[in-house]
Design a protein around this motif. Structure first.
Motif, PDB file in Angstrom:
ATOM      1  N   VAL A   1       0.853  -1.189   0.000  1.00 26.52           N
ATOM      2  CA  VAL A   1       0.000   0.000   0.000  1.00 26.52           C
ATOM      3  C   VAL A   1       0.890   1.240   0.000  1.00 26.52           C
ATOM      4  N   ARG A   2       0.586   2.184  -0.874  1.00 21.99           N
ATOM      5  CA  ARG A   2       1.337   3.447  -0.899  1.00 21.99           C
ATOM      6  C   ARG A   2       0.831   4.343   0.218  1.00 21.99           C
ATOM      7  N   ILE A   3       1.771   4.785   1.063  1.00 20.52           N
ATOM      8  CA  ILE A   3       1.366   5.532   2.258  1.00 20.52           C
ATOM      9  C   ILE A   3       1.750   7.003   2.181  1.00 20.52           C
ATOM     10  N   GLU A   4       2.254   7.439   1.024  1.00 20.32           N
ATOM     11  CA  GLU A   4       2.522   8.855   0.799  1.00 20.32           C
ATOM     12  C   GLU A   4       1.666   9.338  -0.359  1.00 20.32           C
ATOM     13  N   ASP A   5       1.182  10.556  -0.279  1.00 23.26           N
ATOM     14  CA  ASP A   5       0.292  11.100  -1.302  1.00 23.26           C
ATOM     15  C   ASP A   5       1.112  11.712  -2.437  1.00 23.26           C
ATOM     16  N   ARG A   6       1.822  10.863  -3.173  1.00 22.65           N
ATOM     17  CA  ARG A   6       2.599  11.281  -4.342  1.00 22.65           C
ATOM     18  C   ARG A   6       2.819  10.053  -5.213  1.00 22.65           C
ATOM     19  N   ASP A   7       3.029  10.275  -6.522  1.00 29.09           N
ATOM     20  CA  ASP A   7       3.124   9.158  -7.456  1.00 29.09           C
ATOM     21  C   ASP A   7       4.271   8.203  -7.128  1.00 29.09           C
ATOM     22  N   ASP A   8       5.387   8.751  -6.599  1.00 30.65           N
ATOM     23  CA  ASP A   8       6.525   7.891  -6.255  1.00 30.65           C
ATOM     24  C   ASP A   8       6.600   7.656  -4.745  1.00 30.65           C
ATOM     25  N   GLY A   9       5.422   7.683  -4.114  1.00 24.71           N
ATOM     26  CA  GLY A   9       5.362   7.544  -2.665  1.00 24.71           C
ATOM     27  C   GLY A   9       5.863   6.197  -2.165  1.00 24.71           C
ATOM     28  N   ILE A  10       6.312   6.186  -0.908  1.00 26.01           N
ATOM     29  CA  ILE A  10       6.820   4.983  -0.268  1.00 26.01           C
ATOM     30  C   ILE A  10       5.687   3.987  -0.027  1.00 26.01           C
ATOM     31  N   GLU A  11       6.020   2.685  -0.170  1.00 27.02           N
ATOM     32  CA  GLU A  11       5.045   1.626   0.033  1.00 27.02           C
ATOM     33  C   GLU A  11       5.330   0.875   1.334  1.00 27.02           C
ATOM     34  N   GLY A  12       4.269   0.360   1.934  1.00 27.94           N
ATOM     35  CA  GLY A  12       4.403  -0.522   3.082  1.00 27.94           C
ATOM     36  C   GLY A  12       3.727  -1.846   2.799  1.00 27.94           C
ATOM     37  N   LEU A  13       4.081  -2.868   3.567  1.00 28.46           N
ATOM     38  CA  LEU A  13       3.533  -4.203   3.346  1.00 28.46           C
ATOM     39  C   LEU A  13       2.500  -4.547   4.411  1.00 28.46           C
ATOM     40  N   LEU A  14       1.305  -4.880   3.961  1.00 29.06           N
ATOM     41  CA  LEU A  14       0.242  -5.405   4.805  1.00 29.06           C
ATOM     42  C   LEU A  14       0.265  -6.921   4.659  1.00 29.06           C
ATOM     43  N   GLN A  15       0.836  -7.613   5.644  1.00 23.24           N
ATOM     44  CA  GLN A  15       1.055  -9.047   5.526  1.00 23.24           C
ATOM     45  C   GLN A  15      -0.215  -9.843   5.733  1.00 23.24           C
ATOM     46  N   HIS A  16      -0.208 -11.090   5.201  1.00 25.52           N
ATOM     47  CA  HIS A  16      -1.343 -12.003   5.352  1.00 25.52           C
ATOM     48  C   HIS A  16      -1.262 -12.680   6.710  1.00 25.52           C
ATOM     49  N   ILE A  17      -1.461 -11.904   7.781  1.00 19.91           N
ATOM     50  CA  ILE A  17      -1.446 -12.461   9.135  1.00 19.91           C
ATOM     51  C   ILE A  17      -2.743 -12.063   9.817  1.00 19.91           C
ATOM     52  N   GLU A  18      -3.574 -13.009  10.167  1.00 14.80           N
ATOM     53  CA  GLU A  18      -4.869 -12.733  10.785  1.00 14.80           C
ATOM     54  C   GLU A  18      -5.050 -13.625  12.017  1.00 14.80           C
ATOM     55  N   PRO A  19      -5.743 -13.162  13.040  1.00 18.83           N
ATOM     56  CA  PRO A  19      -6.027 -14.014  14.205  1.00 18.83           C
ATOM     57  C   PRO A  19      -6.921 -15.184  13.830  1.00 18.83           C
ATOM     58  N   ALA A  20      -6.793 -16.240  14.569  1.00 12.36           N
ATOM     59  CA  ALA A  20      -7.601 -17.439  14.298  1.00 12.36           C
ATOM     60  C   ALA A  20      -9.077 -17.086  14.318  1.00 12.36           C
ATOM     61  N   GLY A  21      -9.827 -17.658  13.390  1.00 13.73           N
ATOM     62  CA  GLY A  21     -11.274 -17.442  13.340  1.00 13.73           C
ATOM     63  C   GLY A  21     -11.682 -16.235  12.523  1.00 13.73           C
ATOM     64  N   THR A  22     -10.730 -15.499  11.951  1.00 14.81           N
ATOM     65  CA  THR A  22     -11.094 -14.338  11.135  1.00 14.81           C
ATOM     66  C   THR A  22     -11.802 -14.811   9.878  1.00 14.81           C
ATOM     67  N   PRO A  23     -13.025 -14.301   9.579  1.00 14.30           N
ATOM     68  CA  PRO A  23     -13.720 -14.710   8.361  1.00 14.30           C
ATOM     69  C   PRO A  23     -12.875 -14.401   7.130  1.00 14.30           C
ATOM     70  N   MET A  24     -12.981 -15.263   6.101  1.00 11.91           N
ATOM     71  CA  MET A  24     -12.156 -15.093   4.906  1.00 11.91           C
ATOM     72  C   MET A  24     -12.351 -13.729   4.274  1.00 11.91           C
ATOM     73  N   MET A  25     -13.583 -13.200   4.273  1.00 15.51           N
ATOM     74  CA  MET A  25     -13.842 -11.921   3.614  1.00 15.51           C
ATOM     75  C   MET A  25     -13.253 -10.761   4.389  1.00 15.51           C
ATOM     76  N   ASP A  26     -12.825 -11.006   5.643  1.00 17.07           N
ATOM     77  CA  ASP A  26     -12.184  -9.946   6.412  1.00 17.07           C
ATOM     78  C   ASP A  26     -10.670  -9.976   6.290  1.00 17.07           C
ATOM     79  N   ARG A  27     -10.155 -10.930   5.529  1.00 13.24           N
ATOM     80  CA  ARG A  27      -8.705 -10.993   5.344  1.00 13.24           C
ATOM     81  C   ARG A  27      -8.296 -10.021   4.228  1.00 13.24           C
ATOM     82  N   PRO A  28      -7.121  -9.408   4.330  1.00 18.53           N
ATOM     83  CA  PRO A  28      -6.753  -8.363   3.380  1.00 18.53           C
ATOM     84  C   PRO A  28      -6.634  -8.840   1.953  1.00 18.53           C
TER      85      PRO A  28
END
Length: 343
Positions: free
Chosen positions: A266-293
């Motif tokens: 996900v780009r976290i700066e409001d510019r075309d060459d903005g820095i990106e961060g990683l939203l990892q596939h880590i969810e607590p047990a029991g999280t519904p599939m549609m709530d996973r990123p």
């Protein structure tokens, strides 16, 4: 200028040999007496051990195997130095007049020769690859040869004035397709590899630089053997990750830029060459599939995330789902995720 025949010089000779540019060494002494040596990687140390102190050395490319063409190209008159290698591999030279009176003598000298070359006796017309002077037996360089420095000698002299970590200014002179930027730093062309151009992700140096632009850069290394100077332009700019490191805990909304097996970027700066961060596939047990990123997210979708960790050294930013006020949330930043989709 006197270039010493030190370990750096011999390492440079070895580099020339490896790149098949140099094969002959001229050893010249006071009184103009000269000896010639064929250079090979396996015998370089042996040749070096036979050299006499105070000699002036010149490294040359190989002789021509077309001896007839060498003789045909002799100047009509004037003193020249003829160098040849006989059938036994011995290399010799003679200074003679190239006019008709001595032409027959020159032909006789090279009769049966494997290879030959004609060298000018004028200092500014002799074109060896590099030159150097051997020190006395006590290791002190005292011999004062008057020599015309080669292009390689001049570059060596310039490089000896540079130091790692030094800040210099230069002009961008070329940006070829393979991504290296060439910068003139005062008569020598240094280079900037793509990762050292900018802290931000770029595809080519031309994204942020132009030919003719003046830049300030840090010298990363001075390689006297290969005669290369890598630079860093980005070192003179503020690292945006160190700024973001002061914003851990901040909630931001930005577009998805990439989908990978390890998570969503996900780009976290409001510019075309903005820095990106990683939203990892880590969810607590029991999280519904549609709530996973990873479920239903596409490139361009907007996600609301929290900055939970910044590692400037490894160029990593960790993101989590921003708390949305739902009851029962775990409160653990690494496990909580929220999304805002485009309508």
């Amino acid at each position: 200028m006197r270039r010493p025949a030190d370990d750096v010089f011999w390492a440079r000779v070895g580099w020339f040999l490896a790149s098949r540019q140099a094969v002959l060494l001229e050893e010249r002494h006071v009184g103009n007496a000269a000896r010639w040596h064929r250079l090979e990687a396996h015998s370089l140390d042996a040749v070096r051990a036979r050299l006499a102190p105070r000699a002036r050395l010149a490294v040359w490319p190989d002789l021509s195997t077309d001896v007839g063409a060498v003789l045909a190209d002799l100047p009509e008159e004037g003193l020249i130095e003829l160098v040849w290698e006989d059938e036994h591999g011995r290399i010799a030279s003679i200074v003679a007049d190239s006019d008709e009176t001595e032409f027959a003598e020159l032909v006789a000298h090279v009769s049966g020769a494997r290879a030959a070359a004609v060298l000018s006796l004028f200092v500014d017309e002799r074109q060896p690859l590099m030159t150097a002077v051997l020190p006395d037996e006590d290791g002190v360089l005292r011999a004062r040869w008057q020599t015309e420095p080669t292009a390689d000698d001049r570059e060596w002299a310039f490089l000896t004035t540079l130091r790692r970590g030094q800040i210099c200014t230069g002009t961008v002179v070329a940006m070829p397709d393979f991504g290296v930027t060439f910068v003139d730093i005062g008569g020598f062309t240094a280079m900037v590899n793509l990762p050292e151009v900018s802290w931000r992700r770029i595809d080519h140096p031309s994204d942020v630089l132009t030919v003719g632009q003046e830049v300030t850069a840090e010298i990363l290394d001075v390689d006297l053997v290969r005669q290369r100077v890598p630079l860093s332009i980005k070192s003179q700019e503020e690292d945006p990750l160190r700024v973001i490191a002061q914003q851990v805990g901040r909630i931001v909304t930005g577009p998805v830029t990439r989908l990978t097996p390890s998570g969503v970027y996900v780009r976290i700066e409001d510019r075309d060459d903005g820095i990106e961060g990683l939203l990892q596939h880590i969810e607590p047990a029991g999280t519904p599939m549609m709530d996973r990123p990873e479920e239903g997210v596409q490139v361009g979708d907007l996600l609301t995330v929290r900055i939970i960790g910044v590692d400037p050294e490894n160029r990593r930013i960790r993101l989590s789902r921003a708390a949305t006020g739902c009851s029962g949330g775990s409160g653990r930043a690494a496990d909580v995720v929220a999304r805002t989709f485009r309508p």
